[in-house]
Design a protein around this motif. Structure first.
Motif, short mmCIF file in Angstrom:
data_model
loop_
_atom_site.label_atom_id
_atom_site.label_comp_id
_atom_site.label_asym_id
_atom_site.label_seq_id
_atom_site.Cartn_x
_atom_site.Cartn_y
_atom_site.Cartn_z
N LEU A 91 0.88 -1.17 0.00
CA LEU A 91 0.00 0.00 0.00
C LEU A 91 0.92 1.21 0.00
CD1 LEU A 91 -3.04 0.70 0.18
CD2 LEU A 91 -2.73 0.92 2.65
N GLU A 92 0.90 1.94 -1.09
CA GLU A 92 1.90 2.98 -1.30
C GLU A 92 2.04 3.92 -0.10
OE1 GLU A 92 2.25 4.44 -5.45
OE2 GLU A 92 2.44 6.42 -4.51
N GLY A 93 3.27 4.07 0.35
CA GLY A 93 3.56 4.97 1.46
C GLY A 93 3.29 4.36 2.83
N VAL A 94 2.62 3.22 2.88
CA VAL A 94 2.29 2.60 4.17
C VAL A 94 2.95 1.23 4.32
CG1 VAL A 94 0.41 1.93 5.72
CG2 VAL A 94 0.06 3.80 4.09
N TYR A 95 2.62 0.32 3.42
CA TYR A 95 3.23 -1.01 3.43
C TYR A 95 4.02 -1.17 2.14
CZ TYR A 95 -0.35 -1.73 6.96
OH TYR A 95 -1.14 -1.60 8.07
N PRO A 96 5.33 -1.39 2.25
CA PRO A 96 6.13 -1.46 1.03
C PRO A 96 5.78 -2.69 0.18
CG PRO A 96 7.44 -2.08 2.94
CD PRO A 96 6.13 -1.59 3.46
#
Ligand code: HEC
Length: 135
Positions: free
Chosen positions: A52-57
């Motif tokens: 999840l972009e910016g949260v989970y690589p």
């Protein structure tokens, strides 16, 4: 001379074949790795490893994951925290560690390093053991 050359060429191609088979990952390991992934990792890194972009690589085509197999094994065991850059984007969050067996880790690594567009070759139990015991 001709015979010698022919013998050499045969030897080289037999060795090449053996090495190729060595690197093949068996379907059982991939299937086991996929199960482990779906149970433990999918919730954050998503089914196709896109994160999840910016949260989970992402794990899909992750330059960070593919750069260092030993580090990946150690991070899955001990967790990851602090700033890291994955495919040009900075992540600064935290992931807890997991207690997997050597076999589970080898299966998981075989799966994530050879799925989602990644081509990382096989991970052996021996490599997992070495990574685990390395400080
Ligand atoms: C609760 C959410 C969560 C779960 C579940 C989770 N991770 Fe992570 N993972 C993260 C976060 C957040 C980071 C980045 C940490 C940081 O910024 O330092 C990360 C980083 C990583 C990285 C290094 C960065 C990259 O993308 O290449 C790998 C490899 C990884 N995780 C693999 C896994 C595997 C394998 C599992 C399952 C066994 C798993 N993670 C489960 C949240 C999670």
């Amino acid at each position: 001379m001709k015979h010698y050359l022919l013998g050499l060429i045969t030897l080289i191609s037999v060795q090449g074949l053996a090495q190729k088979q060595d690197k093949q990952i068996d379907d059982k390991s991939l299937a086991a790795g996929r199960e482990i992934y779906l149970m433990n990792c999918q919730s954050c890194h998503m089914e196709q490893g896109e994160g999840l972009e910016g949260v989970y690589p992402p794990l899909a085509k992750s330059d960070y994951l593919m750069a260092d197999k030993t580090r990946a094994i150690q991070q899955i065991l001990k967790g990851v925290s602090g700033p890291i850059t994955v495919n040009g984007l900075e992540y600064n969050a935290e992931m807890q560690g997991f207690s997997f067996s050597d076999q589970e880790l080898a299966d998981l690594l075989n799966y994530i390093r050879n799925s989602f567009g990644n081509k990382g070759g096989a991970t052996t139990i021996d490599e997992v053991r070495k990574a685990r015991s390395k400080p």
